[in-house]
Design a protein around this motif. Sequence first.
Motif, mmCIF file in Angstrom:
data_model
loop_
_atom_site.group_PDB
_atom_site.id
_atom_site.type_symbol
_atom_site.label_atom_id
_atom_site.label_comp_id
_atom_site.label_asym_id
_atom_site.label_seq_id
_atom_site.Cartn_x
_atom_site.Cartn_y
_atom_site.Cartn_z
ATOM 1 N N ILE A 171 -41.526 -27.451 -52.780
ATOM 2 C CA ILE A 171 -42.740 -27.846 -53.826
ATOM 3 C C ILE A 171 -43.666 -27.657 -53.206
ATOM 4 C CG2 ILE A 171 -43.332 -30.239 -54.645
ATOM 5 C CD1 ILE A 171 -40.366 -31.032 -54.873
ATOM 6 N N HIS A 172 -44.114 -28.038 -51.996
ATOM 7 C CA HIS A 172 -45.349 -27.722 -51.344
ATOM 8 C C HIS A 172 -46.048 -26.217 -51.471
ATOM 9 C CE1 HIS A 172 -48.514 -28.961 -48.502
ATOM 10 N NE2 HIS A 172 -48.624 -27.633 -48.294
ATOM 11 N N LEU A 173 -45.021 -25.543 -51.445
ATOM 12 C CA LEU A 173 -45.590 -24.073 -51.829
ATOM 13 C C LEU A 173 -45.930 -23.780 -52.989
ATOM 14 C CD1 LEU A 173 -42.760 -22.029 -49.631
ATOM 15 C CD2 LEU A 173 -45.180 -22.168 -49.006
ATOM 16 N N MET A 174 -45.146 -24.297 -54.024
ATOM 17 C CA MET A 174 -45.494 -24.087 -55.532
ATOM 18 C C MET A 174 -46.781 -25.065 -56.202
ATOM 19 S SD MET A 174 -41.892 -23.781 -57.216
ATOM 20 C CE MET A 174 -40.882 -22.300 -56.684
ATOM 21 N N ARG A 175 -46.993 -26.242 -55.191
ATOM 22 C CA ARG A 175 -48.170 -26.819 -55.618
ATOM 23 C C ARG A 175 -49.488 -26.192 -55.118
ATOM 24 N NH1 ARG A 175 -46.544 -32.939 -54.094
ATOM 25 N NH2 ARG A 175 -45.417 -33.739 -55.898
ATOM 26 N N LYS A 176 -49.405 -25.741 -53.690
ATOM 27 C CA LYS A 176 -50.799 -25.066 -53.058
ATOM 28 C C LYS A 176 -50.922 -23.527 -53.221
ATOM 29 C CE LYS A 176 -52.643 -26.931 -49.936
ATOM 30 N NZ LYS A 176 -53.289 -27.399 -48.809
ATOM 31 N N TYR A 177 -49.683 -22.570 -53.164
ATOM 32 C CA TYR A 177 -49.894 -21.164 -52.876
ATOM 33 C C TYR A 177 -49.270 -20.538 -54.211
ATOM 34 C CZ TYR A 177 -50.854 -23.385 -48.281
ATOM 35 O OH TYR A 177 -51.339 -24.137 -47.359
ATOM 36 N N ILE A 178 -48.633 -20.858 -54.998
ATOM 37 C CA ILE A 178 -48.000 -19.990 -55.971
ATOM 38 C C ILE A 178 -48.853 -19.919 -56.952
ATOM 39 C CG2 ILE A 178 -46.068 -19.800 -57.260
ATOM 40 C CD1 ILE A 178 -44.128 -20.453 -55.128
ATOM 41 N N LYS A 179 -49.157 -18.888 -57.615
ATOM 42 C CA LYS A 179 -49.818 -18.543 -58.835
ATOM 43 C C LYS A 179 -48.921 -18.278 -59.956
ATOM 44 C CE LYS A 179 -53.381 -16.447 -55.865
ATOM 45 N NZ LYS A 179 -54.277 -15.031 -55.659
ATOM 46 N N CYS A 180 -49.354 -18.695 -61.027
ATOM 47 C CA CYS A 180 -48.328 -18.718 -62.145
ATOM 48 C C CYS A 180 -49.143 -17.708 -63.204
ATOM 49 C CB CYS A 180 -48.281 -20.113 -62.814
ATOM 50 S SG CYS A 180 -47.269 -21.261 -61.828
ATOM 51 N N ASP A 181 -48.411 -16.759 -63.823
ATOM 52 C CA ASP A 181 -48.808 -15.918 -64.939
ATOM 53 C C ASP A 181 -48.366 -16.631 -66.153
ATOM 54 O OD1 ASP A 181 -49.274 -14.039 -66.534
ATOM 55 O OD2 ASP A 181 -48.733 -12.412 -65.141
ATOM 56 N N GLY A 182 -49.673 -16.827 -66.935
ATOM 57 C CA GLY A 182 -49.411 -17.636 -68.226
ATOM 58 C C GLY A 182 -48.644 -16.744 -69.255
ATOM 59 N N GLN A 183 -48.444 -15.512 -69.262
ATOM 60 C CA GLN A 183 -48.048 -14.596 -70.276
ATOM 61 C C GLN A 183 -46.467 -14.805 -70.237
ATOM 62 O OE1 GLN A 183 -49.492 -10.730 -69.153
ATOM 63 N NE2 GLN A 183 -50.945 -10.806 -70.692
ATOM 64 N N GLU A 184 -45.847 -14.710 -71.499
ATOM 65 C CA GLU A 184 -44.421 -14.760 -71.599
ATOM 66 C C GLU A 184 -43.924 -12.939 -71.207
ATOM 67 O OE1 GLU A 184 -42.187 -16.820 -72.047
ATOM 68 O OE2 GLU A 184 -43.872 -18.430 -72.205
ATOM 69 N N GLU A 185 -42.990 -12.799 -70.295
ATOM 70 C CA GLU A 185 -42.649 -11.685 -69.787
ATOM 71 C C GLU A 185 -40.958 -11.272 -70.065
ATOM 72 O OE1 GLU A 185 -45.601 -10.586 -66.230
ATOM 73 O OE2 GLU A 185 -43.989 -12.194 -66.035
ATOM 74 N N THR A 186 -40.840 -10.822 -71.427
ATOM 75 C CA THR A 186 -39.533 -10.754 -71.536
ATOM 76 C C THR A 186 -38.735 -9.149 -71.475
ATOM 77 O OG1 THR A 186 -40.046 -10.039 -73.932
ATOM 78 C CG2 THR A 186 -39.553 -12.341 -73.499
ATOM 79 N N ALA A 187 -39.841 -8.267 -71.041
ATOM 80 C CA ALA A 187 -39.661 -6.927 -70.941
ATOM 81 C C ALA A 187 -38.820 -6.781 -69.548
ATOM 82 C CB ALA A 187 -40.854 -6.048 -70.685
ATOM 83 N N SER A 188 -37.672 -5.653 -70.075
ATOM 84 C CA SER A 188 -36.776 -5.745 -68.703
ATOM 85 C C SER A 188 -37.135 -4.299 -68.185
ATOM 86 C CB SER A 188 -35.106 -5.612 -69.257
ATOM 87 O OG SER A 188 -35.011 -4.833 -70.204
ATOM 88 N N ARG A 189 -37.975 -3.505 -68.878
ATOM 89 C CA ARG A 189 -38.242 -2.114 -68.334
ATOM 90 C C ARG A 189 -39.616 -1.851 -68.527
ATOM 91 N NH1 ARG A 189 -38.249 1.717 -72.470
ATOM 92 N NH2 ARG A 189 -37.445 0.680 -74.490
ATOM 93 N N ILE A 190 -40.283 -0.979 -68.142
ATOM 94 C CA ILE A 190 -41.745 -0.310 -68.146
ATOM 95 C C ILE A 190 -41.605 0.719 -69.237
ATOM 96 C CG2 ILE A 190 -43.744 0.594 -67.146
ATOM 97 C CD1 ILE A 190 -42.642 -0.606 -64.510
ATOM 98 N N SER A 191 -42.522 0.688 -70.334
ATOM 99 C CA SER A 191 -42.599 1.715 -71.380
ATOM 100 C C SER A 191 -42.911 2.783 -70.697
ATOM 101 C CB SER A 191 -43.605 1.231 -72.541
ATOM 102 O OG SER A 191 -44.874 1.529 -72.029
ATOM 103 N N SER A 192 -42.565 4.255 -71.370
ATOM 104 C CA SER A 192 -42.930 5.452 -71.042
ATOM 105 C C SER A 192 -44.635 5.616 -70.981
ATOM 106 C CB SER A 192 -42.404 6.336 -71.923
ATOM 107 O OG SER A 192 -41.188 6.436 -71.814
#
Length: 307
Positions: A171-192
């Motif tokens: 919890i401490h790590l997530m409060r102070k040091y972890i950055k959250c990405d606001g985008q939804e990421e459902t992709a399971s692979r990288i497009s060509s």
Amino acid sequence: MSLTLLAPEKMLEVIPGEVTIKGTVDTLLNKGMSIRGYRFYKTEVDIPSMRDYELVRWKKGTANLGFHDGSRWRKNAVQANDVTILTRGESSRWYWMNDIEVSHIYISQALMAKVASEIFHKNIDRVFVDHYPIVNDPALSALMGRYEAEVLSEEPGSDLFSQSLEVQLCIHLMRKYIKCDGQEETASRISSARLDALQRYIVTHLSGAISVKDMAAIVDLSPSHFVRVFATVFGVSPHQYVQAQRLKRAERLLSTLRNVPLKAVAMDCGFADQSHMTRLFKERLLMTPKEYRDKHAFSLFGSLTVQ
């Protein structure tokens, strides 16, 4: 190459030193968190991508700790009870000028994901932890010290107390040091198309620093999600892939440009310095850059020995 993430029990295969506190690394291999104490000898070391998140609590510091941020060395003075935070899936490079004493706490991806989901309602694939070479965080250091004491304790209730401290640490790590990405990421692979753009980016930026965050931005993924997808696509970590491209460029330059100093080749290929290039050549090709050049180089105008 194969995707190899450094497991906690293999730490002394990378960093010269000895175990001072056996801890729970060997007994809790499949658990969410484990701990071990070390005395590491004076060294310069490349630490491969870690399997787990790692917290380092300094017990005996150093006035001269070096951390390479991808472009240059940054020197730090470290005191007892300072903390270092290392993310998983990304390598790091260090030196320290005297023997040091530390305790390591290793946190699994599964535990971080559980806390992220249950406490913060976040998907762990959408959060990212940077390397933090040194942080002065008394609360985090105190939690780590208490966790170490409880794990090593034989007092009644120590197991339950340790489990509660594991959650508090996350919890401490997530409060102070972890950055959250606001985008939804459902992709399971990288497009060509994005894969091509990523490879072009890597090739054209080899002479400079290339971070996981930079590469992830090219394909529009968060860094943590990118690391997993990249390993699926390429079979190696992003760092290992970039390192392989640097070596390929160095091999090509050494084979065709005999009169270019080795230091200049190292800089053009993005190595931290000539010694860094030399170590990797010895590890991967079993010869030094000079030996490789002597074996493969050619010149239309005759040979010119470069020291």
